[in-house]
Design a protein around this motif. Structure first.
Motif, PDB file in Angstrom:
ATOM      1  N   ILE A   1       0.820  -1.222   0.000  1.00  0.00           N
ATOM      2  CA  ILE A   1       0.000   0.000   0.000  1.00  0.00           C
ATOM      3  C   ILE A   1       0.848   1.262   0.000  1.00  0.00           C
ATOM      4  CG2 ILE A   1      -2.019  -1.013   1.140  1.00  0.00           C
ATOM      5  CD1 ILE A   1      -0.742   0.692   3.632  1.00  0.00           C
ATOM      6  N   ASP A   2       2.170   1.070   0.022  1.00  0.00           N
ATOM      7  CA  ASP A   2       3.067   2.221   0.105  1.00  0.00           C
ATOM      8  C   ASP A   2       3.336   2.770  -1.305  1.00  0.00           C
ATOM      9  OD1 ASP A   2       4.740   4.083   1.242  1.00  0.00           O
ATOM     10  OD2 ASP A   2       6.500   2.771   1.165  1.00  0.00           O
TER      11      ASP A   2
ATOM     12  N   GLU B   1       2.287   6.027  -3.970  1.00  0.00           N
ATOM     13  CA  GLU B   1       1.639   7.341  -4.038  1.00  0.00           C
ATOM     14  C   GLU B   1       0.332   7.268  -4.834  1.00  0.00           C
ATOM     15  OE1 GLU B   1       1.468   9.791  -6.672  1.00  0.00           O
ATOM     16  OE2 GLU B   1       0.811  11.441  -5.405  1.00  0.00           O
TER      17      GLU B   1
ATOM     18  N   LEU C   1      -1.876   4.996  -5.086  1.00  0.00           N
ATOM     19  CA  LEU C   1      -3.031   4.433  -4.378  1.00  0.00           C
ATOM     20  C   LEU C   1      -3.747   5.472  -3.514  1.00  0.00           C
ATOM     21  CD1 LEU C   1      -1.692   0.924  -3.267  1.00  0.00           C
ATOM     22  CD2 LEU C   1      -3.299   1.430  -5.090  1.00  0.00           C
ATOM     23  N   LEU C   2      -3.055   6.568  -3.240  1.00  0.00           N
ATOM     24  CA  LEU C   2      -3.676   7.653  -2.469  1.00  0.00           C
ATOM     25  C   LEU C   2      -4.914   8.217  -3.163  1.00  0.00           C
ATOM     26  CD1 LEU C   2      -0.571   9.547  -1.272  1.00  0.00           C
ATOM     27  CD2 LEU C   2      -2.620   9.411   0.083  1.00  0.00           C
TER      28      LEU C   2
ATOM     29  N   PRO D   1      -8.683   6.896  -1.637  1.00  0.00           N
ATOM     30  CA  PRO D   1      -9.495   7.590  -0.625  1.00  0.00           C
ATOM     31  C   PRO D   1     -10.104   8.887  -1.142  1.00  0.00           C
ATOM     32  CG  PRO D   1      -7.189   7.458   0.054  1.00  0.00           C
ATOM     33  CD  PRO D   1      -7.348   6.588  -1.133  1.00  0.00           C
ATOM     34  N   PHE D   2      -9.399   9.587  -2.014  1.00  0.00           N
ATOM     35  CA  PHE D   2      -9.957  10.854  -2.513  1.00  0.00           C
ATOM     36  C   PHE D   2     -11.202  10.614  -3.369  1.00  0.00           C
ATOM     37  CE2 PHE D   2      -5.519  12.551  -1.831  1.00  0.00           C
ATOM     38  CZ  PHE D   2      -5.877  13.299  -0.726  1.00  0.00           C
TER      39      PHE D   2
ATOM     40  N   LEU E   1     -13.906   9.666  -1.136  1.00  0.00           N
ATOM     41  CA  LEU E   1     -14.354  10.842  -0.382  1.00  0.00           C
ATOM     42  C   LEU E   1     -15.278  11.708  -1.251  1.00  0.00           C
ATOM     43  CD1 LEU E   1     -14.069  12.545   2.232  1.00  0.00           C
ATOM     44  CD2 LEU E   1     -12.104  13.660   1.196  1.00  0.00           C
TER      45      LEU E   1
ATOM     46  N   TRP F   1      -1.342  19.266 -14.961  1.00  0.00           N
ATOM     47  CA  TRP F   1      -1.241  20.051 -13.729  1.00  0.00           C
ATOM     48  C   TRP F   1      -1.203  19.150 -12.500  1.00  0.00           C
ATOM     49  CZ3 TRP F   1      -5.019  24.845 -14.104  1.00  0.00           C
ATOM     50  CH2 TRP F   1      -4.535  25.710 -15.083  1.00  0.00           C
ATOM     51  N   PHE F   2      -2.021  18.114 -12.538  1.00  0.00           N
ATOM     52  CA  PHE F   2      -2.113  17.250 -11.361  1.00  0.00           C
ATOM     53  C   PHE F   2      -1.884  15.792 -11.723  1.00  0.00           C
ATOM     54  CE2 PHE F   2      -5.869  20.252 -10.817  1.00  0.00           C
ATOM     55  CZ  PHE F   2      -5.147  21.215 -10.140  1.00  0.00           C
TER      56      PHE F   2
ATOM     57  N   THR G   1      -3.979  11.462  -8.084  1.00  0.00           N
ATOM     58  CA  THR G   1      -4.163  11.649  -6.638  1.00  0.00           C
ATOM     59  C   THR G   1      -4.487  13.111  -6.339  1.00  0.00           C
ATOM     60  OG1 THR G   1      -2.599   9.892  -6.177  1.00  0.00           O
ATOM     61  CG2 THR G   1      -3.008  11.454  -4.397  1.00  0.00           C
ATOM     62  N   GLU G   2      -3.693  14.000  -6.910  1.00  0.00           N
ATOM     63  CA  GLU G   2      -3.914  15.433  -6.657  1.00  0.00           C
ATOM     64  C   GLU G   2      -5.247  15.885  -7.229  1.00  0.00           C
ATOM     65  OE1 GLU G   2       0.873  16.406  -6.754  1.00  0.00           O
ATOM     66  OE2 GLU G   2      -0.394  16.897  -8.469  1.00  0.00           O
TER      67      GLU G   2
ATOM     68  N   MET H   1      -7.865  15.002  -4.819  1.00  0.00           N
ATOM     69  CA  MET H   1      -7.831  15.914  -3.674  1.00  0.00           C
ATOM     70  C   MET H   1      -8.482  17.251  -4.029  1.00  0.00           C
ATOM     71  SD  MET H   1      -6.061  18.777  -2.516  1.00  0.00           S
ATOM     72  CE  MET H   1      -4.635  18.818  -3.595  1.00  0.00           C
TER      73      MET H   1
ATOM     74  N   VAL I   1     -11.663  19.000  -2.259  1.00  0.00           N
ATOM     75  CA  VAL I   1     -11.589  20.358  -1.697  1.00  0.00           C
ATOM     76  C   VAL I   1     -12.650  21.253  -2.354  1.00  0.00           C
ATOM     77  CG1 VAL I   1     -10.127  22.424  -1.537  1.00  0.00           C
ATOM     78  CG2 VAL I   1      -9.172  20.174  -1.015  1.00  0.00           C
TER      79      VAL I   1
ATOM     80  N   TYR J   1     -12.052   3.765   3.333  1.00  0.00           N
ATOM     81  CA  TYR J   1     -10.994   3.523   2.345  1.00  0.00           C
ATOM     82  C   TYR J   1     -10.033   2.433   2.809  1.00  0.00           C
ATOM     83  CZ  TYR J   1      -6.926   5.973   4.471  1.00  0.00           C
ATOM     84  OH  TYR J   1      -5.866   6.346   5.257  1.00  0.00           O
TER      85      TYR J   1
ATOM     86  N   ILE K   1      -7.224  10.956   7.105  1.00  0.00           N
ATOM     87  CA  ILE K   1      -7.643  11.395   5.752  1.00  0.00           C
ATOM     88  C   ILE K   1      -7.560  12.924   5.655  1.00  0.00           C
ATOM     89  CG2 ILE K   1     -10.182  11.572   6.062  1.00  0.00           C
ATOM     90  CD1 ILE K   1     -10.470  10.163   3.352  1.00  0.00           C
TER      91      ILE K   1
ATOM     92  N   VAL L   1      -1.345  16.756   0.767  1.00  0.00           N
ATOM     93  CA  VAL L   1      -1.317  16.774  -0.711  1.00  0.00           C
ATOM     94  C   VAL L   1      -1.613  18.194  -1.207  1.00  0.00           C
ATOM     95  CG1 VAL L   1      -2.406  15.876  -2.822  1.00  0.00           C
ATOM     96  CG2 VAL L   1      -1.954  14.338  -0.934  1.00  0.00           C
TER      97      VAL L   1
ATOM     98  N   ARG M   1       4.509  23.456  -4.674  1.00  0.00           N
ATOM     99  CA  ARG M   1       5.109  23.179  -5.992  1.00  0.00           C
ATOM    100  C   ARG M   1       4.720  24.274  -6.990  1.00  0.00           C
ATOM    101  NH1 ARG M   1       2.655  18.124  -7.912  1.00  0.00           N
ATOM    102  NH2 ARG M   1       1.242  19.527  -9.010  1.00  0.00           N
TER     103      ARG M   1
ATOM    104  N   PHE N   1      -1.321   8.168   5.193  1.00  0.00           N
ATOM    105  CA  PHE N   1      -2.082   7.201   4.402  1.00  0.00           C
ATOM    106  C   PHE N   1      -1.925   5.777   4.969  1.00  0.00           C
ATOM    107  CE2 PHE N   1      -1.985   4.368   0.539  1.00  0.00           C
ATOM    108  CZ  PHE N   1      -3.339   4.424   0.266  1.00  0.00           C
TER     109      PHE N   1
END
Lengths: 445, 182
Positions: free
Chosen positions: A54-55, A57, A59-60, A63-64, A67, A235-236, A239-240, A243, A247, A276, B34, B41, B48, B65
């Motif tokens: 799971i380590d 990036e 896979l992050l 959850p987003f 969410l 741009w992203f 994962t980003e 997020m 947001v 998640y 979370i 992030v 950045r 995470f």
């Protein structure tokens, strides 16, 4: 004990324990630990493998996307998209069935989770379909089938897992999933129009009504643009993008459309925080399982069997993998299945000289079919529960819809140029193209 | 039944009241994780974009995470919310049900013990590896594995003892065969 015997023992143990009611993550780990006992591999390194699984990036993103789906569902903003769907297709034959499919396409662009889609539709349109006399078995079957699009039309959790473990572009997989996703949607609409219940005939909505509904749904419909726009412009990362979408919902959508929901936001975060972990616990177990399978040379054995039948023909290999994954998808959840079988998929992709992105789209399309097939058709199970109809009846009504999935899978295998057209246009590197040395355009294999 | 409650009331007869605060704390920690990696992030993107990236933020993100996954795994064990391949056991009643449920929890307990012991050994090994560029020992991340293992073992014992005493069947099993994850 020979390697083959260890692989068989480990796999059988996982399936037997899983079907006896042991949670997937623990059934996988139990199989791995027993296998470890018969190999020189150390136990601490296998437990460490759970963590390393799971380590990543990428896979992050999971959850987003969960969410985003959770926030939209819990704040009830999805109602606006349902209304828009009603004004667009509610007047057709089987109007509500058409609304289910069209809404699922919209919702698929926001959430990567089929179960969230089933939850929204069962709580809203299913009741209305009941009132209009639709057979509940058909309602559950249609909702479950339409919800599978959430895993094809971007963003898709299956694509994130596939991309992260198979080292394939997640953005490319997102775009590649659009064609099969839309094909399933069109197929379900055609089926509902000609063979589904007629429902109550409604008047076509005026252009003004469509305009109002579109205005009301604009804020939620911007989410797919944020996600895919961010990824495609570079741009992203996925994962980003997830997020930013979350947001955006917290800072824009909910304050403007559902102000009263703001005080419930901490609850949404707490619940999603636990939610998640459920698929990712299975990812942790599956990555240890997949590692052990690769260590025991399981991929070589399966690849030998498949190539004995298919030779090095790409389409034949893919069709055999489709058969394998239809069977696997009947019994195992898609996320662990992807991770466990990834070494085998990689090996066969290489042997058949198949584009890894094309292979990814084919595998994901096949696995989403598993969401409606017994005994482990998660979407159908959840839909039949919510719609309050016996699983057997829902399953019988879903049988004719299988044709839509078979045709889509066959199309995806046979027409790679069409499936990969979008990734080639927007993310050429994802399909193996590289920049021309002259600096103008790309050179594609 | 409120799926979102900090302490889930489903299968109440399998739970000790004493451990309720622990479930609530784990759920809050899930929420904190979370929120933590969402903020991390977001900061990563912002720093950045303005041309002053904080490279260590990615390690903070993966830390939140991973901790969230393993804490959530423990919370899901107490809430019986994991991913299951089948719901066969919920259709069964009586002694067969008790035997199957107890066996399932014993398997979870055994795996949890392996997570504690071998996870601890792995943690010691990982103290010697470092993440670049922050030079945080990998052990700081993998320490959560034995901790989660201990919590899962505790919850398995709780369910085994209570299930043995009161039976595993709950009133919700009479009406529901599948408990969907909403």
């Amino acid at each position: 004990m020979s390697n083959g015997a260890i692989v068989v023992t480990m796999s059988l143990l996982f399936l037997v324990l899983g079907y006896l009611g042991v949670p997937v993550a623990f059934a996988l780990m139990a199989g791995v630990l027993v296998a470890t006992f018969f190999t020189p591999v150390s136990f601490p390194s296998m437990i460490g493998q759970m963590f390393h699984g799971i380590d990543a990036e990428a896979l992050l993103a999971i959850p987003f996307f969960l969410l985003v789906g959770e926030l939209m569902t819990s704040a009830d903003v999805t109602q606006r998209m349902i209304r828009l769907s009603q004004t667009l297709v509610g007047h057709l034959r089987g109007g509500l069935a058409q609304v289910v499919t069209l809404f699922s396409m919209f919702f698929a662009g926001i959430s990567g989770s089929s179960v969230a889609d089933v939850a929204v539709l069962s709580r809203t349109i299913a009741r209305e379909m009941d009132r209009e006399g639709y057979d509940r078995g058909f309602t559950a079957a249609l909702i479950a089938s339409a919800s599978t699009m959430a895993n094809l039309i971007p963003p898709s959790i299956m694509a994130v897992v596939y991309g992260a473990t198979g080292n394939v572009s997640i953005g490319g997989l997102f775009l590649g999933g659009v064609v099969p996703g839309v094909l399933i949607g069109i197929g379900l609409m055609i089926y509902s129009y000609f063979f589904g219940p007629a429902g109550v005939k409604k008047q076509r909505a005026s252009l003004l009504d469509v305009g109002f509904a579109l205005r009301d749904a604009t804020l939620p419909l911007i989410i797919p643009i944020i996600i895919m726009g961010g990824i495609l412009t570079g741009w992203f990362t996925p994962t980003e993008a997830g997020m930013i979408a979350a947001v955006y919902i917290v800072l824009v959508v909910i304050p403007l459309l559902r102000r009263g929901h703001i005080r419930k936001l901490p609850g949404d975060f707490v619940y999603t925080g636990m939610l998640y972990a459920i698929p990712l616990a299975a990812v942790a177990g599956a990555s240890a399982f997949g590692w052990m399978l690769a260590y025991l040379r399981g991929p070589d054995v399966v690849a030998t069997y498949i190539t004995a039948w298919a030779g090095t023909s790409g389409p034949k290999i893919m069709f055999l993998l489709v058969v394998l994954f239809v069977i696997v998808g009947d019994f195992v959840d898609a996320v662990p299945a992807i991770i466990i079988f990834m070494p085998i998929i990689n090996k066969l992709t290489e042997i058949g000289n198949i584009n890894p992105l094309h292979m990814g789209v084919v595998i994901i399309t096949t696995l989403v079919f598993g969401l409606i097939t017994p005994p482990y058709g998660l979407s159908l199970l959840v839909a039949s529960k919510f719609v309050d109809v016996p699983f057997g009846r829902a399953m019988l009504r879903s049988l004719p819809l299988y044709v839509v999935f078979f045709l889509t899978i066959a199309f995806t295998v046979l027409f790679p140029d069409i499936v990969l057209w979008l990734p080639k246009q927007f993310l050429p590197e994802s399909v193996g193209c590289f920049k021309s040395p002259s600096g103008a355009g790309y050179i594609c294999p | 039944m409120d799926q979102r409650a900090l302490v889930l009331q489903r299968h109440r007869h399998l739970k000790w009241k004493t451990l309720d605060p622990l479930e609530a704390v784990l759920m809050v920690l899930c929420g904190a994780s979370i929120i933590g990696f969402t903020v991390a992030v977001l900061c990563d993107v912002v720093t950045r974009t303005i041309g002053h990236p904080w490279l260590w933020l990615q390690q903070v993100t993966t830390g939140f995470f991973a901790y969230g996954v393993f804490i959530g795994m423990a919370a899901a064990t107490r809430r019986n919310d994991h991913l299951f391949l089948s719901e066969i056991t919920r259709r069964i009643r009586g002694t067969a049900r008790t035997a199957l449920e107890a066996f399932g929890r014993l398997v979870v307990f055994a795996v949890a013990l392996a997570m504690v012991w071998f996870g601890y050994k792995n943690f010691l090994l990982d103290l010697g590896s470092f993440r670049m560029p922050s030079l945080i020992p990998l052990g700081v991340y993998t320490a959560i594995v034995p901790v989660a293992g201990a919590l899962i073992a505790l919850f398995s014992i709780e369910q085994l003892v209570n299930g043995w005493r009161h039976g595993f069947e709950g009133p919700e099993d009479m009406t529901s065969v599948v408990e969907p994850v909403e």
